[in-house]
Enzyme design. Structure first.
Site, PDB file in Angstrom:
ATOM      1  N   LYS A 103      36.028  30.600  41.203  1.00 21.88           N
ATOM      2  CA  LYS A 103      35.800  31.985  40.758  1.00 21.88           C
ATOM      3  C   LYS A 103      34.369  32.359  41.106  1.00 21.88           C
ATOM      4  O   LYS A 103      33.499  31.493  41.159  1.00 21.88           O
ATOM      5  CB  LYS A 103      35.994  32.096  39.239  1.00 21.88           C
TER       6      LYS A 103
HETATM    7  N1  GLU Z   1      41.731  37.188  40.096  1.00 25.06           N
HETATM    8  C1  GLU Z   1      43.124  36.870  39.955  1.00 25.06           C
HETATM    9  C2  GLU Z   1      43.334  35.805  38.893  1.00 25.06           C
HETATM   10  O1  GLU Z   1      42.543  35.656  37.994  1.00 25.06           O
HETATM   11  C3  GLU Z   1      43.778  36.514  41.298  1.00 25.06           C
HETATM   12  C4  GLU Z   1      43.284  35.280  41.961  1.00 25.06           C
HETATM   13  C5  GLU Z   1      43.819  35.086  43.366  1.00 25.06           C
HETATM   14  O2  GLU Z   1      44.756  35.765  43.752  1.00 25.06           O
HETATM   15  O3  GLU Z   1      43.262  34.220  44.060  1.00 25.06           O
HETATM   16  O4  GLU Z   1      44.337  35.148  38.875  1.00 25.06           O
END
Ligand code: GLU
Length: 410
Positions: A103
């Site tokens: 993240k």
């Molecule tokens: N930000 C989204 C999540 O928390 C999507 C992550 C992604 O598709 O890589 O799952």
């Protein structure tokens, strides 16, 4: 329990203990592979400069390249990025996608920046990270405060160093390799979970009372698709407040209002009330779909829903989780419930790698199949343990899979 990261570590540790994996494995699973923090100084349109902090935490890659969103929000901090990166490891594992977890973000408020400023900031973030992200290393996606346009800028900046590689991000615009169905995918997955959870209770969507806290990408798609499926969406909220109508809100009309004005504030039909009270609204299903730490020991006793489906990451603190379980409320945990987004991200990445595109029907059908199989796997894991705790079951499944891959590779 104080922080978000601490809560996630608690769930991982509990799964390690239940699976009897030992202290050494626990330490390895809890330790992020790499944490990066860097200065982002942005030339503003007015000639001034603003300095923000950019982040990327790459938590684990035992099962494949790391995967997870980029968040632009003033509350972004090392604890939050670490917790969200770890949650991505468990989310991709529970969905059985060939990925690890990561993240990132920037502690800026995107609402105060122009499109040009956001573009420059996104390119600064990419300049700092282009060597450690990539289709086989770490694949960013949208999260709070970012969208398909942000991903297009990341792809463009990355291409300057490494050549055209659309698979470096997911959640892109369709014109440059995005997947049909990706924008709606998290909400679609949540509505699928809703259907499955209701079927377990011998109920269906028709007339079911749904409350959605948060009206960004996840909340608004959840409300729209739930309404289309026949549910009665009785209350929704965003940062400006909440609106209710016990007979069911006209969600397409609410959505149009938000699109035209930028928020729920001033919506003419429906009674407005304080956003902080929305979790206590009478309903069958409550979907917290905004940010972490919304259901706490202070308000869990007031929840009136029979089922909580976590659209956001980390919306329930461990203390609230305990209270809800004691009250017989089913909680479908974030790492499974909102996994529709990263599942369609995986479909997008597969299409990019193969240079072959799928129809939206195929995307939606394969998403539905995976959510259904995942739900049954999760509920049978809980049943086998003689427990109704779906979060503990999800963490056991995920931690077991990551630990197995870790062992095989070491
Ligand atoms: N930000 C989204 C999540 O928390 C999507 C992550 C992604 O598709 O890589 O799952």
């Amino acid at each position: 329990m104080e922080g978000f990261l601490e809560s996630v570590r608690y769930y991982v540790t509990r799964a390690v203990e239940q699976l009897d994996l030992g202290d050494r494995m626990e330490h390895e699973l809890l330790t992020p592979r790499r944490e990066i923090r860097f200065e982002c100084t942005l030339p503003l349109d007015n000639g001034e400069r603003a300095t923000y902090v950019g982040y990327r935490t790459q938590h684990d890659d035992a099962r494949g390249p790391m995967k997870g969103g980029i968040r632009f929000n003033p509350a972004v901090n090392p604890d939050e990025v670490g917790a969200l990166a770890s949650l991505m490891t468990w989310k991709t594992a529970v969905a059985d996608l060939p990925y690890g977890g990561a993240k990132g973000g920037i502690d800026c408020d995107p609402r105060n920046l122009s499109a040009q400023e956001l573009q420059r900031l996104t390119r600064i973030w990419t300049d700092q990270l282009h060597d450690v992200i990539g289709p086989n290393r770490d694949i960013p996606a949208p999260d709070l405060g970012t969208n398909a346009q942000t991903m297009a800028w990341v792809v463009d900046q990355y291409a300057k160093y490494h050549g055209w590689s659309p698979a470096v991000t997911t959640g892109k615009p369709l014109e440059i390799g995005g997947s049909p169905g990706r924008d709606a995918a998290t909400g679609r997955g949540i509505v699928e979970v809703m259907r499955l959870a209701l079927a377990d209770r011998q109920q269906d969507m028709a007339g079911t009372g749904v409350v959605v806290q948060g009206f960004g990408n996840v909340g608004s798609w959840t409300a729209r698709l739930a309404a289309i499926a026949g549910a009665k969406v009785v209350a929704v909220s965003d940062i400006t407040g909440a609106i209710r109508d016990p007979d069911g809100l006209d969600i397409p009309h609410v959505f149009e209002h938000v699109r035209a004005t930028g928020s729920l504030g001033g919506y003419p039909n429906g009674e407005s009330f304080a956003g902080s009270e929305i979790t206590a609204e009478p309903c069958d299903i409550l979907v917290p779909a905004a940010i972490e730490g919304v259901l706490t020991s202070a308000n869990a006793a007031d929840v009136q829903a029979a089922v909580v489906i976590e659209g956001a990451n980390g919306p329930t603190t461990p203390e609230a989780d305990e209270i809800l379980r004691e009250r017989g409320i089913t909680v479908v945990p974030d790492i499974f419930a909102n996994g529709g987004g990263v599942t369609v991200s995986y479909f997008e990445w597969v299409q990019n790698v193969q240079r072959y595109s799928w129809t939206e029907d195929r995307v939606n059908r394969e998403l539905q199949e995976r959510m259904t199989a995942g739900y049954h796997r999760l509920t049978s894991e809980a049943k086998a343990a003689g427990s109704s705790d779906l979060r503990a079951a999800a963490f056991r499944l995920a931690v077991g899979r990551v630990a197995a891959a870790t062992r095989l590779r070491s």
